[in-house]
Design a protein around this motif. Structure first.
Motif, PDB file in Angstrom:
ATOM      1  N   VAL A  12       0.861  -1.184   0.000  1.00 42.04           N
ATOM      2  CA  VAL A  12       0.000   0.000   0.000  1.00 42.04           C
ATOM      3  C   VAL A  12       0.894   1.229   0.000  1.00 42.04           C
ATOM      4  CG1 VAL A  12      -1.748   1.284   1.280  1.00 42.04           C
ATOM      5  CG2 VAL A  12      -1.827  -1.226   1.212  1.00 42.04           C
ATOM      6  N   ALA A  13       0.717   2.097  -0.969  1.00 36.37           N
ATOM      7  CA  ALA A  13       1.559   3.291  -1.106  1.00 36.37           C
ATOM      8  C   ALA A  13       1.141   4.330  -0.072  1.00 36.37           C
ATOM      9  CB  ALA A  13       1.438   3.859  -2.507  1.00 36.37           C
ATOM     10  N   LEU A  14       2.017   4.636   0.863  1.00 39.87           N
ATOM     11  CA  LEU A  14       1.713   5.620   1.894  1.00 39.87           C
ATOM     12  C   LEU A  14       2.131   7.029   1.508  1.00 39.87           C
ATOM     13  CD1 LEU A  14       2.639   3.716   5.169  1.00 39.87           C
ATOM     14  CD2 LEU A  14       0.541   3.673   3.830  1.00 39.87           C
ATOM     15  N   ASP A  15       2.944   7.144   0.472  1.00 40.20           N
ATOM     16  CA  ASP A  15       3.399   8.452   0.017  1.00 40.20           C
ATOM     17  C   ASP A  15       2.790   8.725  -1.346  1.00 40.20           C
ATOM     18  OD1 ASP A  15       5.284   8.863   2.243  1.00 40.20           O
ATOM     19  OD2 ASP A  15       6.345   7.179   1.320  1.00 40.20           O
ATOM     20  N   ALA A  16       2.113   9.848  -1.476  1.00 42.59           N
ATOM     21  CA  ALA A  16       1.519  10.205  -2.758  1.00 42.59           C
ATOM     22  C   ALA A  16       2.624  10.358  -3.799  1.00 42.59           C
ATOM     23  CB  ALA A  16       0.729  11.503  -2.632  1.00 42.59           C
ATOM     24  N   PRO A  17       2.487   9.739  -4.969  1.00 42.59           N
ATOM     25  CA  PRO A  17       3.543   9.840  -5.987  1.00 42.59           C
ATOM     26  C   PRO A  17       3.713  11.268  -6.480  1.00 42.59           C
ATOM     27  CG  PRO A  17       1.558   8.817  -6.889  1.00 42.59           C
ATOM     28  CD  PRO A  17       1.341   8.934  -5.422  1.00 42.59           C
ATOM     29  N   ARG A  18       4.954  11.665  -6.655  1.00 34.62           N
ATOM     30  CA  ARG A  18       5.249  12.994  -7.185  1.00 34.62           C
ATOM     31  C   ARG A  18       5.365  12.930  -8.708  1.00 34.62           C
ATOM     32  NH1 ARG A  18      10.218  14.165  -2.956  1.00 34.62           N
ATOM     33  NH2 ARG A  18       8.951  14.119  -1.044  1.00 34.62           N
ATOM     34  N   ASP A 479      -6.966  -7.631   4.485  1.00 37.02           N
ATOM     35  CA  ASP A 479      -7.820  -8.287   3.499  1.00 37.02           C
ATOM     36  C   ASP A 479      -8.354  -7.318   2.449  1.00 37.02           C
ATOM     37  OD1 ASP A 479      -7.466 -10.714   4.712  1.00 37.02           O
ATOM     38  OD2 ASP A 479      -9.290 -10.602   5.909  1.00 37.02           O
ATOM     39  N   LEU A 480      -8.364  -6.023   2.763  1.00 39.36           N
ATOM     40  CA  LEU A 480      -8.827  -4.998   1.828  1.00 39.36           C
ATOM     41  C   LEU A 480      -7.788  -3.906   1.700  1.00 39.36           C
ATOM     42  CD1 LEU A 480     -12.523  -4.489   3.049  1.00 39.36           C
ATOM     43  CD2 LEU A 480     -11.774  -5.795   1.049  1.00 39.36           C
ATOM     44  N   ASP A 481      -7.819  -3.207   0.589  1.00 41.16           N
ATOM     45  CA  ASP A 481      -6.966  -2.038   0.413  1.00 41.16           C
ATOM     46  C   ASP A 481      -7.514  -0.922   1.304  1.00 41.16           C
ATOM     47  OD1 ASP A 481      -5.543   0.192  -0.354  1.00 41.16           O
ATOM     48  OD2 ASP A 481      -5.845  -0.094  -2.509  1.00 41.16           O
ATOM     49  N   PRO A 482      -6.757  -0.453   2.303  1.00 40.43           N
ATOM     50  CA  PRO A 482      -7.290   0.574   3.200  1.00 40.43           C
ATOM     51  C   PRO A 482      -7.533   1.913   2.520  1.00 40.43           C
ATOM     52  CG  PRO A 482      -4.958   0.241   3.615  1.00 40.43           C
ATOM     53  CD  PRO A 482      -5.376  -0.839   2.661  1.00 40.43           C
ATOM     54  N   GLN A 495     -15.334   5.796   3.429  1.00 33.85           N
ATOM     55  CA  GLN A 495     -13.932   5.533   3.734  1.00 33.85           C
ATOM     56  C   GLN A 495     -13.766   5.143   5.202  1.00 33.85           C
ATOM     57  OE1 GLN A 495     -12.433   9.372   2.532  1.00 33.85           O
ATOM     58  NE2 GLN A 495     -11.590   8.574   0.613  1.00 33.85           N
ATOM     59  N   ALA A 496     -14.462   5.856   6.085  1.00 36.23           N
ATOM     60  CA  ALA A 496     -14.369   5.559   7.513  1.00 36.23           C
ATOM     61  C   ALA A 496     -14.921   4.172   7.812  1.00 36.23           C
ATOM     62  CB  ALA A 496     -15.109   6.622   8.321  1.00 36.23           C
ATOM     63  N   ALA A 497     -16.025   3.825   7.190  1.00 34.16           N
ATOM     64  CA  ALA A 497     -16.613   2.500   7.409  1.00 34.16           C
ATOM     65  C   ALA A 497     -15.662   1.408   6.950  1.00 34.16           C
ATOM     66  CB  ALA A 497     -17.941   2.397   6.682  1.00 34.16           C
ATOM     67  N   ARG A 498     -14.972   1.646   5.853  1.00 34.08           N
ATOM     68  CA  ARG A 498     -14.006   0.660   5.352  1.00 34.08           C
ATOM     69  C   ARG A 498     -12.875   0.472   6.354  1.00 34.08           C
ATOM     70  NH1 ARG A 498     -13.147  -0.973   0.029  1.00 34.08           N
ATOM     71  NH2 ARG A 498     -11.107  -1.839  -0.457  1.00 34.08           N
ATOM     72  N   LEU A 499     -12.380   1.590   6.897  1.00 33.27           N
ATOM     73  CA  LEU A 499     -11.295   1.509   7.868  1.00 33.27           C
ATOM     74  C   LEU A 499     -11.750   0.813   9.154  1.00 33.27           C
ATOM     75  CD1 LEU A 499      -9.811   5.086   7.357  1.00 33.27           C
ATOM     76  CD2 LEU A 499      -8.704   2.937   6.726  1.00 33.27           C
ATOM     77  N   CYS A 500     -12.933   1.171   9.651  1.00 33.46           N
ATOM     78  CA  CYS A 500     -13.425   0.555  10.888  1.00 33.46           C
ATOM     79  C   CYS A 500     -13.666  -0.945  10.719  1.00 33.46           C
ATOM     80  CB  CYS A 500     -14.715   1.241  11.328  1.00 33.46           C
ATOM     81  SG  CYS A 500     -14.458   2.805  12.185  1.00 33.46           S
ATOM     82  N   GLY A 501     -13.995  -1.367   9.501  1.00 36.30           N
ATOM     83  CA  GLY A 501     -14.250  -2.777   9.249  1.00 36.30           C
ATOM     84  C   GLY A 501     -13.039  -3.560   8.785  1.00 36.30           C
ATOM     85  N   MET A 502     -11.858  -2.950   8.852  1.00 35.70           N
ATOM     86  CA  MET A 502     -10.647  -3.609   8.353  1.00 35.70           C
ATOM     87  C   MET A 502     -10.326  -4.864   9.152  1.00 35.70           C
ATOM     88  SD  MET A 502      -8.439  -3.419   5.966  1.00 35.70           S
ATOM     89  CE  MET A 502      -8.953  -1.788   5.404  1.00 35.70           C
ATOM     90  N   THR A 503      -9.997  -5.918   8.447  1.00 39.79           N
ATOM     91  CA  THR A 503      -9.542  -7.143   9.099  1.00 39.79           C
ATOM     92  C   THR A 503      -8.068  -7.359   8.794  1.00 39.79           C
ATOM     93  OG1 THR A 503     -10.323  -8.442   7.205  1.00 39.79           O
ATOM     94  CG2 THR A 503     -11.781  -8.277   9.111  1.00 39.79           C
ATOM     95  N   VAL A 504      -7.323  -7.692   9.827  1.00 37.11           N
ATOM     96  CA  VAL A 504      -5.883  -7.938   9.719  1.00 37.11           C
ATOM     97  C   VAL A 504      -5.680  -9.443   9.748  1.00 37.11           C
ATOM     98  CG1 VAL A 504      -3.631  -7.565  10.783  1.00 37.11           C
ATOM     99  CG2 VAL A 504      -5.370  -5.757  10.857  1.00 37.11           C
ATOM    100  N   SER A 505      -5.239  -9.998   8.630  1.00 33.83           N
ATOM    101  CA  SER A 505      -5.080 -11.450   8.551  1.00 33.83           C
ATOM    102  C   SER A 505      -3.781 -11.927   9.185  1.00 33.83           C
ATOM    103  CB  SER A 505      -5.140 -11.911   7.092  1.00 33.83           C
ATOM    104  OG  SER A 505      -4.070 -11.351   6.354  1.00 33.83           O
TER     105      SER A 505
END
Length: 517
Positions: A12-18, A479-482, A495-505
């Motif tokens: 997952v890219a944490l830095d926005a590409p320049r 399991d999902l792209d955050p 977006q918030a719902a996706r983050l709150c529902g994130m599962t860490v495998s």
């Protein structure tokens, strides 16, 4: 430290590409890559890494195309208090003293089952209560059984007479707050049986943290938390990275020992290091003790309408200078804008490094100056979910400059996220969701101009780490792209719902799988 090959994961890219920046393997097109960890450190990232190491017999964690992020950090935790919360009476969500008293009576009717002999509750918030809690009201239902009820922001305690006597507190008629309260808070965990009760909860809390993808915390617990983490390393508590704080009363001993921020704590396998000097410079919003430039709109006492500092500015500078000269960073609690201004002055005067903890109400004019200091904004976004209503009540004309995450980033101030557990749950996904949407599920975004993106929230939750050669072997497989990059442009609520529902495998710490298969 173990070796590990993490195979077939999408970074997952944490830095926005320049513009013109070359793509990083696995980030542009989402192609799976392999990550090699040797002796606890990432040594290779890319396609075909497995082909070069197959003959070495290194254990393999197959990601099956899942999304990989650096292991998460919570930058503000009180670990013992969070562990103890698993056994405490829940007083959260109560609307007045009587509702709390009813919960106390119900618990006592079932018998007191605690090794300390005292019933401890946690979670009530008096900020919007119309009636003040009294010792007499608590005594009427508790008798000689000691009862101590800790506020949800941890800045006051409501104790009955038996508990006040047990911990040597002042014989007050209402709550014990701020400077008089914190020593009692510490004495509660020194009662016979409290340490065993706490450590049982801490072990469970660490395992739960792993399930959220957490590999490290900044532990701002009172006392000498480095000694507690040394014992945990030698015992059965699951491993966790921790930076441990020292409070002013312990500063002389740490300086005398020559321990600096970042130094490893002996006999902790390198996972525990010395952290910052922690100073609580003002109070909190719910107790109306956060130190503000303008008066509280609902202040009952004109003499206390602005809150108050917990120590004089010159004393703060002296503490900070001593810590800085000894190689210690500082974590300065400042919730009101007057407190924030004072701690920025102290950082500028001393040249110290560190963080402003909370920074709940700020003067936006101070941010440009702040950006020139080596000082992070360490913020707990989930607090806004609890404090939204009381902020509207206390600071109705200033709500636009509370939890100013967007303004911090736009000013170039480093942002780090945390929970302040037990004030908010030790859940980085909840913190990120609050930063992204600024509202609970089903609520409109509160001051949406201060929202940040999922990418920015995630980047503020990994202690500056990336999945790259040379960084620690800490990863979380999702399991999902955050970032939600695999669907249409979502709303902040989605977006918030996706983050709150994130599962860490799976969670990998120091090259060791500590959660998942």
């Amino acid at each position: 430290m173990p070796d590990l090959l993490v195979r077939d994961v999408r970074l997952v890219a944490l830095d926005a590409p320049r513009p013109g920046q070359p793509a990083v393997a696995g980030q542009a097109a989402g192609e799976p890559v392999d990550v090699l960890v040797r002796d606890g450190v990432i040594t290779a990232v890319g396609e075909g890494v497995r082909d070069r190491v197959e003959a070495l017999g290194i254990p393999v964690l197959d990601g099956h195309g899942r999304y990989a992020v650096p292991g998460l950090w919570d930058m503000h935790v009180h670990m013992v208090q969070w562990g103890l919360n698993r056994t405490r009476l829940d007083t959260s969500g109560t609307t007045g003293p009587q509702e709390v008293i009813d919960r106390v009576a119900e618990r006592l009717a079932g018998g007191l089952d605690t090794p300390t002999g005292i019933l401890v509750g946690y979670g009530h918030r008096t900020g919007s209560w119309h009636e003040r809690p009294t010792v007499a009201a608590l005594d009427a239902v508790t008798g000689q059984v000691p009862v101590a009820l800790i506020a949800g922001d941890a800045h006051h305690g409501w104790l009955n007479t038996a508990a006040l006597r047990l911990v040597g507190g002042p014989m007050v008629t209402g709550v014990v707050a701020e400077g008089a309260w914190f020593p009692l808070y510490d004495r509660l965990q020194r009662l016979q049986g409290a340490a065993q009760e706490a450590e049982f909860g801490v072990a469970q809390a660490v395992a739960d943290a792993h399930a959220h993808g957490i590999v490290g915390i900044v532990d701002l617990e009172f006392g000498q938390p480095w000694l507690q983490w040394r014992a945990r390393t030698a015992g059965e508590t699951p491993p966790l990275r921790a930076r441990t704080a020292v409070y002013p009363e312990g500063l002389d001993a740490v300086i005398a020992a020559g321990v600096r921020t970042g130094d490893p704590i002996r006999a902790t396998d390198g996972l525990v290091t010395m952290g910052p000097l922690k100073v609580i410079t003002d109070g909190s919003l719910n107790t109306r003790t956060a130190w503000c430039c303008q008066p509280y709109a609902d202040a009952a006492d004109p003499d206390l309408a602005h809150g108050a500092p917990n120590l004089p500015a010159d004393e703060l500078v002296e503490l900070l200078q001593r810590a800085h000269d000894a190689g210690l960073e500082a974590a300065l609690h400042a919730i009101g804008d007057a407190a924030v201004l004072t701690v920025l002055d102290a950082f500028a005067t001393t040249g110290a490094r560190g963080s402003v903890e909370h920074a709940q109400l700020v003067d936006l004019a101070d941010l440009e100056r702040w950006s020139r200091l080596p000082v992070r904004a360490s913020v707990q976004p989930a607090h806004l979910l609890d404090d939204r209503a009381v902020t509207e009540q206390c600071w109705p004309e200033h709500t636009h400059r509370t939890f100013t995450l967007r303004s911090f980033l736009d000013a170039g101030i480093e942002l780090s996220l945390g929970s302040d557990a037990p004030v908010s749950p030790l859940d980085p996904w909840l913190a990120m969701a609050a930063a992204v949407h600024r509202g609970a599920e089903g609520e409109e975004s509160w001051h949406p101009e201060q929202r940040i993106s999922p990418r920015e929230a995630l980047a503020a939750s990994v202690d500056g780490r990336r999945i790259r050669a040379g960084d620690p072997g800490d990863l979380a497989l999702l399991d999902l792209d955050p970032l939600g990059a695999d669907g249409p442009q979502p709303t902040s609520a989605e977006q918030a719902a996706r983050l709150c529902g994130m599962t860490v495998s799976a969670t990998v710490l120091d090259g060791q799988v500590v959660h998942g298969a």
